[in-house]
Design a protein around this motif. Structure first.
Motif, PDB file in Angstrom:
ATOM      1  N   GLY A 140      48.702   7.222  49.177  1.00  0.00           N
ATOM      2  CA  GLY A 140      48.293   7.915  48.097  1.00  0.00           C
ATOM      3  C   GLY A 140      48.965   8.975  47.453  1.00  0.00           C
ATOM      4  O   GLY A 140      49.937   9.260  47.483  1.00  0.00           O
ATOM      5  N   ALA A 141      48.080   9.848  46.710  1.00  0.00           N
ATOM      6  CA  ALA A 141      48.508  10.904  46.062  1.00  0.00           C
ATOM      7  C   ALA A 141      49.140  12.053  47.167  1.00  0.00           C
ATOM      8  O   ALA A 141      48.241  12.296  47.952  1.00  0.00           O
ATOM      9  CB  ALA A 141      47.604  11.556  45.376  1.00  0.00           C
ATOM     10  N   MET A 142      50.440  12.385  47.058  1.00  0.00           N
ATOM     11  CA  MET A 142      50.828  13.350  48.108  1.00  0.00           C
ATOM     12  C   MET A 142      51.308  14.365  47.352  1.00  0.00           C
ATOM     13  O   MET A 142      51.809  14.375  46.270  1.00  0.00           O
ATOM     14  CB  MET A 142      52.213  12.639  48.721  1.00  0.00           C
ATOM     15  N   ARG A 143      51.098  15.815  47.892  1.00  0.00           N
ATOM     16  CA  ARG A 143      51.276  16.712  47.241  1.00  0.00           C
ATOM     17  C   ARG A 143      52.169  17.694  48.099  1.00  0.00           C
ATOM     18  O   ARG A 143      52.152  17.598  49.595  1.00  0.00           O
ATOM     19  CB  ARG A 143      49.934  17.691  46.968  1.00  0.00           C
ATOM     20  N   VAL A 144      53.163  18.402  47.745  1.00  0.00           N
ATOM     21  CA  VAL A 144      54.220  19.005  48.330  1.00  0.00           C
ATOM     22  C   VAL A 144      53.993  20.484  47.454  1.00  0.00           C
ATOM     23  O   VAL A 144      53.993  20.468  46.573  1.00  0.00           O
ATOM     24  CB  VAL A 144      55.258  18.467  48.143  1.00  0.00           C
ATOM     25  N   ALA A 145      54.417  21.621  48.637  1.00  0.00           N
ATOM     26  CA  ALA A 145      54.470  22.881  48.049  1.00  0.00           C
ATOM     27  C   ALA A 145      55.806  23.568  48.643  1.00  0.00           C
ATOM     28  O   ALA A 145      56.015  23.317  49.937  1.00  0.00           O
ATOM     29  CB  ALA A 145      53.427  23.685  48.230  1.00  0.00           C
ATOM     30  N   ALA A 146      56.317  24.527  47.912  1.00  0.00           N
ATOM     31  CA  ALA A 146      57.624  25.199  48.590  1.00  0.00           C
ATOM     32  C   ALA A 146      57.645  26.670  47.986  1.00  0.00           C
ATOM     33  O   ALA A 146      57.248  27.073  47.188  1.00  0.00           O
ATOM     34  CB  ALA A 146      58.955  24.747  48.183  1.00  0.00           C
ATOM     35  N   SER A 147      57.953  27.544  48.930  1.00  0.00           N
ATOM     36  CA  SER A 147      58.343  28.820  48.618  1.00  0.00           C
ATOM     37  C   SER A 147      59.851  29.034  48.322  1.00  0.00           C
ATOM     38  O   SER A 147      60.519  27.862  48.310  1.00  0.00           O
ATOM     39  CB  SER A 147      58.023  30.040  49.725  1.00  0.00           C
ATOM     40  N   VAL A 148      60.443  30.167  47.861  1.00  0.00           N
ATOM     41  CA  VAL A 148      61.690  30.275  47.779  1.00  0.00           C
ATOM     42  C   VAL A 148      62.605  29.847  48.825  1.00  0.00           C
ATOM     43  O   VAL A 148      63.820  29.575  48.879  1.00  0.00           O
ATOM     44  CB  VAL A 148      62.178  31.653  46.991  1.00  0.00           C
ATOM     45  N   ALA A 149      62.041  30.061  50.083  1.00  0.00           N
ATOM     46  CA  ALA A 149      62.866  29.653  51.317  1.00  0.00           C
ATOM     47  C   ALA A 149      62.709  28.151  51.714  1.00  0.00           C
ATOM     48  O   ALA A 149      63.615  27.822  52.558  1.00  0.00           O
ATOM     49  CB  ALA A 149      62.216  30.696  52.441  1.00  0.00           C
ATOM     50  N   GLY A 150      61.764  27.627  51.444  1.00  0.00           N
ATOM     51  CA  GLY A 150      61.674  26.189  51.720  1.00  0.00           C
ATOM     52  C   GLY A 150      60.244  25.755  51.755  1.00  0.00           C
ATOM     53  O   GLY A 150      59.313  26.258  51.095  1.00  0.00           O
ATOM     54  N   LEU A 151      60.037  24.442  52.016  1.00  0.00           N
ATOM     55  CA  LEU A 151      58.734  23.799  51.969  1.00  0.00           C
ATOM     56  C   LEU A 151      57.738  24.367  52.912  1.00  0.00           C
ATOM     57  O   LEU A 151      58.132  24.809  54.194  1.00  0.00           O
ATOM     58  CB  LEU A 151      59.058  22.150  52.322  1.00  0.00           C
ATOM     59  N   VAL A 152      56.475  24.552  52.288  1.00  0.00           N
ATOM     60  CA  VAL A 152      55.509  25.406  52.997  1.00  0.00           C
ATOM     61  C   VAL A 152      54.373  24.515  53.350  1.00  0.00           C
ATOM     62  O   VAL A 152      53.341  24.544  54.168  1.00  0.00           O
ATOM     63  CB  VAL A 152      55.022  26.704  52.533  1.00  0.00           C
ATOM     64  N   VAL A 204      62.702  24.057  55.383  1.00  0.00           N
ATOM     65  CA  VAL A 204      61.363  24.127  55.766  1.00  0.00           C
ATOM     66  C   VAL A 204      61.090  25.726  55.781  1.00  0.00           C
ATOM     67  O   VAL A 204      62.089  26.371  56.610  1.00  0.00           O
ATOM     68  CB  VAL A 204      60.921  23.540  56.941  1.00  0.00           C
ATOM     69  N   ASP A 205      60.042  26.441  55.338  1.00  0.00           N
ATOM     70  CA  ASP A 205      59.577  27.665  55.637  1.00  0.00           C
ATOM     71  C   ASP A 205      58.525  27.832  56.435  1.00  0.00           C
ATOM     72  O   ASP A 205      57.432  27.367  56.104  1.00  0.00           O
ATOM     73  CB  ASP A 205      59.306  28.473  54.277  1.00  0.00           C
ATOM     74  N   LEU A 206      58.489  28.133  57.863  1.00  0.00           N
ATOM     75  CA  LEU A 206      57.518  28.388  58.756  1.00  0.00           C
ATOM     76  C   LEU A 206      57.195  29.863  58.810  1.00  0.00           C
ATOM     77  O   LEU A 206      56.543  30.233  59.883  1.00  0.00           O
ATOM     78  CB  LEU A 206      58.154  27.708  60.010  1.00  0.00           C
ATOM     79  N   ALA A 207      57.712  30.472  58.068  1.00  0.00           N
ATOM     80  CA  ALA A 207      57.373  31.980  58.126  1.00  0.00           C
ATOM     81  C   ALA A 207      55.697  32.336  58.046  1.00  0.00           C
ATOM     82  O   ALA A 207      54.996  31.392  57.160  1.00  0.00           O
ATOM     83  CB  ALA A 207      57.721  32.973  56.943  1.00  0.00           C
ATOM     84  N   GLY A 208      55.143  33.191  58.613  1.00  0.00           N
ATOM     85  CA  GLY A 208      53.797  33.477  58.576  1.00  0.00           C
ATOM     86  C   GLY A 208      53.134  32.645  59.656  1.00  0.00           C
ATOM     87  O   GLY A 208      51.689  32.762  59.908  1.00  0.00           O
TER      88      GLY A 208
END
Length: 230
Positions: free
Chosen positions: A72-84, A138-142
């Motif tokens: 279905g509808a997939m949504r993706v987001a990223a910071s300047v460091a990678g996918l979050v 991939v950004d796993l910071a936080g």
């Protein structure tokens, strides 16, 4: 202040701006906006926001986009460091964006259809069994140290490879923490890219998966692991 329109929803206008509408829907909305000041005003606001996104290229910002997938509808987001974030569970764009804003309260969240092209392309290739390996940061910071360790271990699993929760616990130096490993994988913010679906129970049954086991079965099926689909 933007007026409301009973004919078209905000997401319809946004999809038209982002060129996500099919040809028929785009033509119908274009004709409607010629007669509807409210929709024209909303479209103008979205264009301004879209243009502003270009100013964030080198600044702290969370960019996101939506695309179609077998789930279905997939949504993706990223910071300047990678996918979050990667999700197909959210009911609408607003819910996905709200989740990002809660995670990053001091960082702008903007819709960007260009910077995240590689994520859509590679995921589409994966679903089509044409890509065994992702080339995406991939950004796993936080995240907490334990969860990052678990997700880092899962990230090292190859296409079609499976290991147990107990094995992941052993690899991160916490051999008695298999239950905690399962909980950490269940909160994986970037599933598929970080392939938590490749972690199964000691008895080789599937275990759990956020959103439902049918997704885990589908992903393992893509990777040829039909021996684990029961």
């Amino acid at each position: 202040m933007t007026q409301s329109c009973a004919t078209y929803r905000e997401e319809d206008v946004l999809a038209w701006i982002l060129r996500d509408s099919d040809a028929g829907a785009a033509q119908a909305l274009a004709e409607h906006m010629a007669l509807c000041p409210a929709c024209r005003e909303r479209a103008a606001e979205y264009r301004i926001l879209q243009g502003s996104a270009g100013g964030f290229r080198n600044d702290p910002v969370i960019r996101w986009r939506r695309f179609d997938s077998p789930f279905g509808a997939m949504r993706v987001a990223a910071s300047v460091a990678g996918l979050v974030a990667l999700s197909w569970q959210d009911t609408c764009d607003e819910a996905f964006v709200a989740g990002l804003e809660r995670r990053y309260p001091s960082t702008p969240v903007v819709c960007d259809t260009d910077e995240l092209d590689p994520a859509e392309e590679q995921l589409t290739e994966y679903f089509g069994r044409r890509r065994p390996l992702f080339d995406l940061r991939v950004d796993l910071a936080g995240l907490g140290d334990f969860q990052r360790a678990v997700l880092d271990a899962a990230s090292g699993l190859d296409f079609g490879e499976t290991v147990t929760y107990t094995e992941i616990a052993r690899r991160i130096g916490r051999p008695k923490a298999s239950r905690a490993v399962g909980n950490a994988l269940g909160r994986n913010p970037v599933p598929i890219i970080v392939p938590c679906h490749r972690v199964v129970r000691t008895d080789r049954t599937l275990g759990g998966y956020t959103g439902g086991l049918r997704y885990k079965r589908t992903l393992l099926g893509i990777e040829g692991r039909t021996d684990l689909l029961s």
